[in-house]
Write a protein that holds these residues in place. Structure first.
Motif, short mmCIF file in Angstrom:
data_model
loop_
_atom_site.label_atom_id
_atom_site.label_comp_id
_atom_site.label_asym_id
_atom_site.label_seq_id
_atom_site.Cartn_x
_atom_site.Cartn_y
_atom_site.Cartn_z
N MET A 57 31.36 42.67 36.60
CA MET A 57 32.69 42.02 36.46
C MET A 57 32.89 41.66 34.97
O MET A 57 31.71 41.30 34.46
N THR A 58 33.97 41.91 34.43
CA THR A 58 34.11 41.92 33.01
C THR A 58 35.32 40.87 32.79
O THR A 58 36.39 41.05 33.44
N LEU A 59 34.82 39.78 32.12
CA LEU A 59 35.96 38.85 31.48
C LEU A 59 36.37 38.88 30.04
O LEU A 59 35.28 38.89 29.43
N ASN A 60 37.62 38.78 29.77
CA ASN A 60 37.81 38.79 28.24
C ASN A 60 38.45 37.57 27.71
O ASN A 60 38.68 37.64 26.47
N SER A 61 38.40 36.61 28.37
CA SER A 61 38.98 35.17 27.86
C SER A 61 38.06 34.17 28.70
O SER A 61 37.95 34.35 29.91
N PRO A 62 37.85 33.16 28.04
CA PRO A 62 37.33 32.08 28.78
C PRO A 62 38.41 31.44 29.84
O PRO A 62 37.77 30.77 30.91
#
Length: 113
Positions: free
Chosen positions: A2-7
């Motif tokens: 899984m990839t997140l681009n924002s905290p």
């Protein structure tokens, strides 16, 4: 994986509340606020990758150069509850980087080969 681009997306992680709190604290603390952390991630290109128990680490690392770099060159790493590990890899002088959350056994298995 899984990839997140924002905290601001941290609550989307399928992790226990205790782990999420620790991760959030580690990620936000250097910036002082979630707003400042979010701005930095956006401005320099930082993301977070979550590897899960059933992920094929070798296949993912071959297809994702950011993951391969994060596995090879962590700046720091801490142990989290329930057998997870959080690490940070910095890609360049501007501070672009990748946080990696991974079950410790995936890393240890990879390093033992």
């Amino acid at each position: 994986m899984m990839t997140l681009n924002s905290p601001e997306e941290l609550n989307q992680l399928p992790l226990d509340g205790e782990i999420l709190t620790l991760v959030r604290n580690e990620i936000i603390e250097p910036f002082g606020s979630i707003t400042d952390a979010t701005d930095f991630w956006r401005d320099v290109g930082t993301n977070l990758l979550l590897l899960e128990n059933d992920d094929d680490l070798d296949a993912l690392a071959q297809s994702d150069s950011g993951l391969a770099f994060a596995l090879e060159y962590p700046e720091w790493s801490i142990d989290l509850p329930q057998g997870y590990q959080l690490s940070l890899s910095i890609y360049n002088d501007e501070g672009s980087g990748c946080y990696l959350i991974c079950p410790s056994h995936l890393i240890n298995k990879d390093n033992s080969q």
